[in-house]
Write a protein that holds these residues in place. Structure first.
Motif, mmCIF file in Angstrom:
data_model
loop_
_atom_site.group_PDB
_atom_site.id
_atom_site.type_symbol
_atom_site.label_atom_id
_atom_site.label_comp_id
_atom_site.label_asym_id
_atom_site.label_seq_id
_atom_site.Cartn_x
_atom_site.Cartn_y
_atom_site.Cartn_z
ATOM 1 N N ASN A 45 14.185 22.548 13.153
ATOM 2 C CA ASN A 45 15.333 21.927 13.849
ATOM 3 C C ASN A 45 16.317 21.335 13.104
ATOM 4 O O ASN A 45 16.106 20.701 12.242
ATOM 5 C CB ASN A 45 14.450 20.994 14.977
ATOM 6 N N ARG A 46 17.553 21.923 13.693
ATOM 7 C CA ARG A 46 18.792 21.296 13.102
ATOM 8 C C ARG A 46 18.909 19.791 12.936
ATOM 9 O O ARG A 46 19.404 19.140 11.877
ATOM 10 C CB ARG A 46 20.075 21.833 13.582
ATOM 11 N N GLU A 47 18.309 18.964 13.913
ATOM 12 C CA GLU A 47 18.384 17.606 13.988
ATOM 13 C C GLU A 47 17.352 16.994 12.615
ATOM 14 O O GLU A 47 17.875 16.041 12.202
ATOM 15 C CB GLU A 47 17.796 17.004 15.105
ATOM 16 N N ILE A 48 16.362 17.692 12.351
ATOM 17 C CA ILE A 48 15.665 17.135 11.266
ATOM 18 C C ILE A 48 16.359 17.467 10.233
ATOM 19 O O ILE A 48 15.962 16.472 8.958
ATOM 20 C CB ILE A 48 14.229 17.994 11.462
ATOM 21 N N ALA A 49 17.025 18.432 10.067
ATOM 22 C CA ALA A 49 17.809 18.778 8.753
ATOM 23 C C ALA A 49 18.675 17.539 8.398
ATOM 24 O O ALA A 49 19.165 17.436 7.300
ATOM 25 C CB ALA A 49 18.334 19.885 8.695
ATOM 26 N N LYS A 50 19.033 16.783 9.218
ATOM 27 C CA LYS A 50 19.941 15.546 8.938
ATOM 28 C C LYS A 50 19.356 14.382 8.130
ATOM 29 O O LYS A 50 20.159 13.633 7.537
ATOM 30 C CB LYS A 50 20.675 15.253 10.255
ATOM 31 N N VAL A 51 18.028 14.556 8.196
ATOM 32 C CA VAL A 51 17.304 13.422 7.352
ATOM 33 C C VAL A 51 17.572 13.804 5.813
ATOM 34 O O VAL A 51 17.243 15.053 5.562
ATOM 35 C CB VAL A 51 15.819 13.640 7.735
ATOM 36 N N ASN A 52 17.625 13.000 5.010
ATOM 37 C CA ASN A 52 17.772 13.074 3.646
ATOM 38 C C ASN A 52 16.151 13.408 2.928
ATOM 39 O O ASN A 52 15.568 12.648 2.684
ATOM 40 C CB ASN A 52 18.001 11.976 2.880
ATOM 41 N N LEU A 53 16.002 14.812 2.900
ATOM 42 C CA LEU A 53 14.452 15.141 2.527
ATOM 43 C C LEU A 53 14.378 14.866 0.893
ATOM 44 O O LEU A 53 13.197 14.571 0.556
ATOM 45 C CB LEU A 53 14.417 16.515 2.401
ATOM 46 N N ASN A 54 15.218 14.394 0.107
ATOM 47 C CA ASN A 54 15.120 13.892 -1.387
ATOM 48 C C ASN A 54 14.266 12.732 -1.233
ATOM 49 O O ASN A 54 13.399 12.370 -2.247
ATOM 50 C CB ASN A 54 16.310 13.793 -2.045
ATOM 51 N N ASN A 55 14.531 11.732 -0.293
ATOM 52 C CA ASN A 55 13.626 10.531 -0.152
ATOM 53 C C ASN A 55 12.358 10.477 0.233
ATOM 54 O O ASN A 55 11.427 9.645 0.414
ATOM 55 C CB ASN A 55 14.381 9.512 0.623
ATOM 56 N N LEU A 56 11.799 11.983 0.642
ATOM 57 C CA LEU A 56 10.427 11.979 1.244
ATOM 58 C C LEU A 56 9.531 12.817 0.280
ATOM 59 O O LEU A 56 10.018 13.889 -0.074
ATOM 60 C CB LEU A 56 10.632 12.705 2.670
ATOM 61 N N LYS A 57 8.418 12.659 0.743
ATOM 62 C CA LYS A 57 7.346 13.409 -0.155
ATOM 63 C C LYS A 57 6.698 14.378 0.921
ATOM 64 O O LYS A 57 5.899 13.951 1.812
ATOM 65 C CB LYS A 57 6.294 12.327 -0.842
ATOM 66 N N ILE A 58 7.174 15.623 0.754
ATOM 67 C CA ILE A 58 6.939 16.518 1.744
ATOM 68 C C ILE A 58 5.928 17.666 1.061
ATOM 69 O O ILE A 58 6.383 18.280 0.204
ATOM 70 C CB ILE A 58 8.097 17.116 2.569
ATOM 71 N N ASP A 59 4.986 18.017 1.805
ATOM 72 C CA ASP A 59 4.127 19.109 1.442
ATOM 73 C C ASP A 59 4.465 20.388 2.128
ATOM 74 O O ASP A 59 4.750 21.374 1.516
ATOM 75 C CB ASP A 59 2.540 18.713 1.727
ATOM 76 N N LYS A 60 4.597 20.299 3.419
ATOM 77 C CA LYS A 60 4.904 21.288 4.298
ATOM 78 C C LYS A 60 6.080 20.674 5.386
ATOM 79 O O LYS A 60 5.786 19.862 6.135
ATOM 80 C CB LYS A 60 3.768 22.262 4.633
ATOM 81 N N ILE A 61 6.845 21.694 5.797
ATOM 82 C CA ILE A 61 7.852 21.473 6.812
ATOM 83 C C ILE A 61 8.309 22.712 7.493
ATOM 84 O O ILE A 61 8.610 23.780 6.870
ATOM 85 C CB ILE A 61 8.946 20.497 6.536
ATOM 86 N N GLY A 62 8.184 22.641 8.887
ATOM 87 C CA GLY A 62 8.832 23.849 9.542
ATOM 88 C C GLY A 62 7.810 25.032 9.950
ATOM 89 O O GLY A 62 6.818 25.074 9.122
ATOM 90 N N LEU A 63 8.634 25.981 10.088
ATOM 91 C CA LEU A 63 7.924 27.416 10.056
ATOM 92 C C LEU A 63 8.247 28.378 9.071
ATOM 93 O O LEU A 63 9.364 28.533 8.905
ATOM 94 C CB LEU A 63 8.251 28.242 11.371
ATOM 95 N N TYR A 64 7.182 28.896 8.323
ATOM 96 C CA TYR A 64 7.554 29.864 7.329
ATOM 97 C C TYR A 64 7.947 30.959 7.897
ATOM 98 O O TYR A 64 7.260 31.779 8.525
ATOM 99 C CB TYR A 64 6.017 30.016 6.542
ATOM 100 N N PHE A 65 9.172 31.326 7.426
ATOM 101 C CA PHE A 65 9.891 32.392 8.192
ATOM 102 C C PHE A 65 9.909 33.798 7.237
ATOM 103 O O PHE A 65 9.531 34.813 7.738
ATOM 104 C CB PHE A 65 11.473 32.021 8.480
ATOM 105 N N ALA A 66 10.095 33.716 6.024
ATOM 106 C CA ALA A 66 10.279 34.862 5.153
ATOM 107 C C ALA A 66 10.114 34.389 3.653
ATOM 108 O O ALA A 66 10.410 33.310 3.447
ATOM 109 C CB ALA A 66 11.824 35.451 5.554
ATOM 110 N N GLU A 67 10.077 35.325 2.939
ATOM 111 C CA GLU A 67 10.109 35.184 1.490
ATOM 112 C C GLU A 67 11.412 36.127 0.933
ATOM 113 O O GLU A 67 11.453 37.422 1.351
ATOM 114 C CB GLU A 67 8.901 35.741 0.520
ATOM 115 N N VAL A 68 12.276 35.696 0.527
ATOM 116 C CA VAL A 68 13.421 36.008 -0.260
ATOM 117 C C VAL A 68 13.341 36.848 -1.291
ATOM 118 O O VAL A 68 12.981 36.140 -2.380
ATOM 119 C CB VAL A 68 14.793 35.368 -0.260
#
Length: 158
Positions: A45-68
């Motif tokens: 969600n675009r609202e979640i993207a406003k959070v500074n992800l660098n300060n969080l320890k994230i294993d997984k987030i969101g829906l896996y959409f594709a491999e580029v």
């Protein structure tokens, strides 16, 4: 922990162009796109993207959409389902969609490639069985290649 990069509009535009070229449609909803170091793209969600992800320890987030990959985007099962759902909702058509027979589905879930003549060109295809999306895979040399993870394979399917 994986490092996730929020894609800018230019990077999203390239993904959009590749998906449209391959499948004839793209997502209408507005999402934020994250990419990890293995070139996997996740939707949030675009609202979640406003959070500074660098300060969080994230294993997984969101829906896996594709491999580029180099000049293509191979959709995940969920990405293919979302693309088809949004295209149908907006009266759009998806190209490179292949309807499988019951026997082909059984063979696919056993881990076998499927012999099918879809033309000479190597391309990505979305597999369906009775309006259920099975996933996205590659067609080449008159074969639908099996990209189904071993975790999802089994005997009792249908």
């Amino acid at each position: 922990m994986q490092q996730l990069k929020i894609l800018n509009s230019k990077e999203i535009k390239k993904i959009k162009e590749l998906v449209i070229a391959e499948f004839g449609a793209f997502l209408k909803e507005e999402y934020a796109y994250l990419q990890n170091e293995k070139d996997k793209v996740y939707l949030i969600n675009r609202e979640i993207a406003k959070v500074n992800l660098n300060n969080l320890k994230i294993d997984k987030i969101g829906l896996y959409f594709a491999e580029v990959q180099e000049n293509q985007v191979r959709l995940s099962k969920e990405g293919a389902q979302l693309l088809i759902h949004e295209a149908e909702k907006n009266q759009g058509n998806i190209k490179n969609k292949v309807e499988l027979t019951k026997e082909e589905v059984k063979n696919y879930f056993h881990g076998h490639d499927l012999a099918r003549d879809l033309g000479e060109n190597s391309q990505l295809v979305i597999l369906q069985y009775q309006n259920n999306t099975i996933g996205c895979t590659r067609y080449k040399e008159r074969r639908i290649l099996n990209f189904l993870p071993k975790l999802n394979r089994g005997e009792v399917i249908i």
